[in-house]
Design a protein around this motif. Sequence first.
Motif, PDB file in Angstrom:
ATOM      1  N   ARG A  56       0.844  -1.208   0.000  1.00 54.76           N
ATOM      2  CA  ARG A  56       0.000   0.000   0.000  1.00 54.76           C
ATOM      3  C   ARG A  56       0.874   1.252   0.000  1.00 54.76           C
ATOM      4  NH1 ARG A  56      -4.285   1.993  -2.163  1.00 54.76           N
ATOM      5  NH2 ARG A  56      -3.531   4.125  -2.027  1.00 54.76           N
ATOM      6  N   LEU A  57       1.951   1.245   0.776  1.00 56.43           N
ATOM      7  CA  LEU A  57       2.872   2.391   0.785  1.00 56.43           C
ATOM      8  C   LEU A  57       3.533   2.562  -0.574  1.00 56.43           C
ATOM      9  CD1 LEU A  57       4.657   2.021   4.249  1.00 56.43           C
ATOM     10  CD2 LEU A  57       3.026   3.795   3.579  1.00 56.43           C
ATOM     11  N   ALA A  58       3.838   1.454  -1.241  1.00 56.28           N
ATOM     12  CA  ALA A  58       4.486   1.513  -2.552  1.00 56.28           C
ATOM     13  C   ALA A  58       3.592   2.164  -3.602  1.00 56.28           C
ATOM     14  CB  ALA A  58       4.889   0.104  -2.999  1.00 56.28           C
ATOM     15  N   LYS A  59       2.279   2.195  -3.337  1.00 54.83           N
ATOM     16  CA  LYS A  59       1.340   2.829  -4.264  1.00 54.83           C
ATOM     17  C   LYS A  59       1.187   4.323  -3.974  1.00 54.83           C
ATOM     18  CE  LYS A  59      -1.232  -1.427  -5.136  1.00 54.83           C
ATOM     19  NZ  LYS A  59      -2.517  -2.144  -5.026  1.00 54.83           N
ATOM     20  N   ASN A  60       2.108   4.848  -3.180  1.00 53.03           N
ATOM     21  CA  ASN A  60       2.132   6.281  -2.865  1.00 53.03           C
ATOM     22  C   ASN A  60       0.835   6.747  -2.207  1.00 53.03           C
ATOM     23  OD1 ASN A  60       4.757   6.653  -3.944  1.00 53.03           O
ATOM     24  ND2 ASN A  60       3.871   6.723  -6.009  1.00 53.03           N
ATOM     25  N   GLU A  61       0.501   6.102  -1.086  1.00 54.36           N
ATOM     26  CA  GLU A  61      -0.676   6.509  -0.312  1.00 54.36           C
ATOM     27  C   GLU A  61      -0.578   8.006  -0.021  1.00 54.36           C
ATOM     28  OE1 GLU A  61      -3.845   7.171   1.412  1.00 54.36           O
ATOM     29  OE2 GLU A  61      -3.628   5.005   1.070  1.00 54.36           O
ATOM     30  N   SER A  62      -1.615   8.739  -0.445  1.00 54.64           N
ATOM     31  CA  SER A  62      -1.552  10.204  -0.389  1.00 54.64           C
ATOM     32  C   SER A  62      -2.109  10.798   0.897  1.00 54.64           C
ATOM     33  CB  SER A  62      -2.325  10.792  -1.586  1.00 54.64           C
ATOM     34  OG  SER A  62      -3.681  10.376  -1.537  1.00 54.64           O
ATOM     35  N   VAL A  63      -2.874  10.035   1.672  1.00 53.39           N
ATOM     36  CA  VAL A  63      -3.523  10.564   2.873  1.00 53.39           C
ATOM     37  C   VAL A  63      -2.624  10.340   4.088  1.00 53.39           C
ATOM     38  CG1 VAL A  63      -5.571  10.445   4.352  1.00 53.39           C
ATOM     39  CG2 VAL A  63      -5.784  10.119   1.867  1.00 53.39           C
ATOM     40  N   ASP A  64      -2.249  11.443   4.736  1.00 57.28           N
ATOM     41  CA  ASP A  64      -1.295  11.363   5.844  1.00 57.28           C
ATOM     42  C   ASP A  64      -1.744  10.403   6.940  1.00 57.28           C
ATOM     43  OD1 ASP A  64       0.246  13.146   4.514  1.00 57.28           O
ATOM     44  OD2 ASP A  64       0.167  14.732   6.034  1.00 57.28           O
ATOM     45  N   ARG A  65      -2.990  10.503   7.355  1.00 58.05           N
ATOM     46  CA  ARG A  65      -3.430   9.691   8.496  1.00 58.05           C
ATOM     47  C   ARG A  65      -3.477   8.211   8.152  1.00 58.05           C
ATOM     48  NH1 ARG A  65      -9.212   9.342   8.538  1.00 58.05           N
ATOM     49  NH2 ARG A  65     -10.122  10.338   6.698  1.00 58.05           N
ATOM     50  N   VAL A  66      -3.669   7.878   6.861  1.00 57.92           N
ATOM     51  CA  VAL A  66      -3.623   6.470   6.457  1.00 57.92           C
ATOM     52  C   VAL A  66      -2.173   5.980   6.504  1.00 57.92           C
ATOM     53  CG1 VAL A  66      -4.102   4.804   4.637  1.00 57.92           C
ATOM     54  CG2 VAL A  66      -5.691   6.699   5.034  1.00 57.92           C
ATOM     55  N   ARG A  67      -1.237   6.791   5.986  1.00 57.54           N
ATOM     56  CA  ARG A  67       0.178   6.407   6.058  1.00 57.54           C
ATOM     57  C   ARG A  67       0.604   6.240   7.520  1.00 57.54           C
ATOM     58  NH1 ARG A  67       0.914  10.601   2.743  1.00 57.54           N
ATOM     59  NH2 ARG A  67       2.454  11.650   4.066  1.00 57.54           N
ATOM     60  N   GLN A  68       0.140   7.150   8.339  1.00 56.38           N
ATOM     61  CA  GLN A  68       0.474   7.090   9.765  1.00 56.38           C
ATOM     62  C   GLN A  68       0.003   5.762  10.369  1.00 56.38           C
ATOM     63  OE1 GLN A  68      -0.764  10.580  11.908  1.00 56.38           O
ATOM     64  NE2 GLN A  68      -0.497   9.635  13.906  1.00 56.38           N
ATOM     65  N   GLU A  69      -1.205   5.354  10.046  1.00 58.71           N
ATOM     66  CA  GLU A  69      -1.746   4.099  10.584  1.00 58.71           C
ATOM     67  C   GLU A  69      -1.002   2.892  10.028  1.00 58.71           C
ATOM     68  OE1 GLU A  69      -3.450   2.313  13.312  1.00 58.71           O
ATOM     69  OE2 GLU A  69      -4.280   4.323  13.009  1.00 58.71           O
ATOM     70  N   ILE A  70      -0.554   2.985   8.781  1.00 57.68           N
ATOM     71  CA  ILE A  70       0.215   1.886   8.183  1.00 57.68           C
ATOM     72  C   ILE A  70       1.538   1.708   8.928  1.00 57.68           C
ATOM     73  CG2 ILE A  70       1.496   1.162   6.126  1.00 57.68           C
ATOM     74  CD1 ILE A  70      -0.766   2.380   4.440  1.00 57.68           C
ATOM     75  N   TYR A  71       2.210   2.837   9.214  1.00 57.96           N
ATOM     76  CA  TYR A  71       3.478   2.737   9.942  1.00 57.96           C
ATOM     77  C   TYR A  71       3.259   2.213  11.359  1.00 57.96           C
ATOM     78  CZ  TYR A  71       5.891   5.249   6.206  1.00 57.96           C
ATOM     79  OH  TYR A  71       6.441   5.612   4.993  1.00 57.96           O
ATOM     80  N   THR A  72       2.155   2.624  11.979  1.00 55.71           N
ATOM     81  CA  THR A  72       1.827   2.109  13.312  1.00 55.71           C
ATOM     82  C   THR A  72       1.648   0.596  13.267  1.00 55.71           C
ATOM     83  OG1 THR A  72       0.708   4.179  13.888  1.00 55.71           O
ATOM     84  CG2 THR A  72       0.198   2.266  15.236  1.00 55.71           C
ATOM     85  N   ALA A  73       0.933   0.133  12.244  1.00 53.70           N
ATOM     86  CA  ALA A  73       0.685  -1.304  12.093  1.00 53.70           C
ATOM     87  C   ALA A  73       1.984  -2.061  11.838  1.00 53.70           C
ATOM     88  CB  ALA A  73      -0.303  -1.540  10.960  1.00 53.70           C
ATOM     89  N   LEU A  74       2.841  -1.502  10.998  1.00 50.40           N
ATOM     90  CA  LEU A  74       4.127  -2.151  10.709  1.00 50.40           C
ATOM     91  C   LEU A  74       4.968  -2.276  11.979  1.00 50.40           C
ATOM     92  CD1 LEU A  74       5.053  -0.435   7.314  1.00 50.40           C
ATOM     93  CD2 LEU A  74       4.480  -2.856   7.643  1.00 50.40           C
ATOM     94  N   GLY A  75       4.936  -1.223  12.796  1.00 47.98           N
ATOM     95  CA  GLY A  75       5.671  -1.276  14.058  1.00 47.98           C
ATOM     96  C   GLY A  75       5.082  -2.289  15.019  1.00 47.98           C
ATOM     97  N   ARG A  76       3.763  -2.363  15.046  1.00 50.65           N
ATOM     98  CA  ARG A  76       3.114  -3.317  15.953  1.00 50.65           C
ATOM     99  C   ARG A  76       3.469  -4.753  15.578  1.00 50.65           C
ATOM    100  NH1 ARG A  76      -1.862  -1.287  15.796  1.00 50.65           N
ATOM    101  NH2 ARG A  76      -1.600  -0.070  17.701  1.00 50.65           N
ATOM    102  N   ILE A  77       3.535  -5.039  14.283  1.00 50.77           N
ATOM    103  CA  ILE A  77       3.887  -6.389  13.825  1.00 50.77           C
ATOM    104  C   ILE A  77       5.386  -6.651  14.040  1.00 50.77           C
ATOM    105  CG2 ILE A  77       3.997  -7.914  11.820  1.00 50.77           C
ATOM    106  CD1 ILE A  77       1.544  -6.367  10.721  1.00 50.77           C
ATOM    107  N   GLY A  78       6.216  -5.663  13.698  1.00 53.44           N
ATOM    108  CA  GLY A  78       7.649  -5.743  13.999  1.00 53.44           C
ATOM    109  C   GLY A  78       8.455  -6.715  13.164  1.00 53.44           C
ATOM    110  N   GLU A  79       8.063  -6.943  11.915  1.00 53.95           N
ATOM    111  CA  GLU A  79       8.838  -7.850  11.060  1.00 53.95           C
ATOM    112  C   GLU A  79      10.024  -7.106  10.439  1.00 53.95           C
ATOM    113  OE1 GLU A  79       6.499  -9.841   8.151  1.00 53.95           O
ATOM    114  OE2 GLU A  79       5.512 -11.153   9.613  1.00 53.95           O
TER     115      GLU A  79
END
Length: 463
Positions: A56-79
């Motif tokens: 999803r990030l690679a598709k240049n997500e344009s909405v800040d709060r969506v990108r923010q939530e994606i990074y939060t999710a990536l951190g929560r998973i921690g891979e």
Amino acid sequence: ACHVPNARSNGWEHTSIDFDVLVEALNDANANVRLRAAESLGFRPQSGATDALLARLAKNESVDRVRQEIYTALGRIGEPAALAEIENCLLVETSAAIRVECANALGNFDLRNAERLALQAIHDPNMQVRLHAIKSLGSFSGPAALQALADLASDKNDSISQVALLSLGRTRSTTGLTILQESLRRSENREQILVILRALTFLANPDAIADIQALYQKTDDEELRRYALVAMASTRASVSESYLLEALSSEDHASRILGLAALRNFGSRDQAGAIIEHALLDGSRIFKPSADALLLEARSTIASLELLNEYLRTVIKLDPQAGESLYLQAAVVKPIPRSSSAALKIAQELYQVRWQAIYGLGYTGTEQAAEIVATALKDPDARIRAVALRSLGVLGKANYHNSIVAMLNDRSAEVRWMAARVLGRNRVESASETLILSLADSNAQVRLESALALGYLNAAAAK
């Protein structure tokens, strides 16, 4: 929920949606849907979740709060696969709020690279990003991270030094212990002392006990003493138990509640006798007065009931068999007229106390306890009837089996399914016919417990 910005999640619903549906929703036209999908994927550390979020990030997500939530999710998973994108976020994201999430995420990666990135992020131009990077450093115990935290602990900015102190505690390192001990000895700033005590709680090192005790003994600030109690309890040093028991005699209500909570989590059955003595003494304010007298001092009554409830919970946790004298007094019915909000609160607290007492009686094994519990089967409150059934089941007195069978016809579904559960666990074969009838109960939980009970009984007629 997709259209309510203030909606909050408690975790359970994230696993109720099919994984493939969440992945597909990441590409929905509606930004709120994408945001919720990313949030839920963060609670699904399964194969493919990280890849979907990175895609999803690679598709240049344009909405800040969506990108923010994606990074939060990536951190929560921690891979580890996500770390490169987290680094990119810290370098190129113009939104400080998003960089905050990326700095915060670093602490969930158990990798040397994550430590390196956190050390870089403590120089970010935004203060909040720096603070979250310092917090993340608490997840690492490498020499560079410890040195950075040691330096930051003496920073002139209070926010930075306090977060650094807390992070030193989270490292659980000997370096952190030394710095925190020295800081506690020399600090005269009340707020900083509170932070140091919290850090020592995280550290949970028995070698810190002497310094914490010294502070506890020299201060008359009740809040500082409460923080010190928690820090002492976390060390699990045996000498801390005497301080926790001492807190039960404090004039400060919050300190007594805290002392009980700490004993419940860190104490042993050796302290149960002393706790029961305190409980009987303090409980006399509730046991002896009439209902009218309790209402006259409503605020004091509510505080005493809250304390009594904590006593009961603590005794049940540490040594449930030892508390019969306390349970018998706390189980006595005290009708309170619902005449005001204070009266309603008192009635609710009395219910909690009585529930705990009847629960505890189940562990005593005595005939007297069984008689009191059996009487509660006639209580107008279904919750009391249900816990009485549970305690009768634990007591295992065969002469009450007929009374338990009769409860399969109670008007409350909770009581009926508890009766079925008890009859099955206690192998009451005479209950088979009534349990077979309960398979047609209108309540699904009653049917479930009845089916399980018949299985325990190996009731051939139920097949």
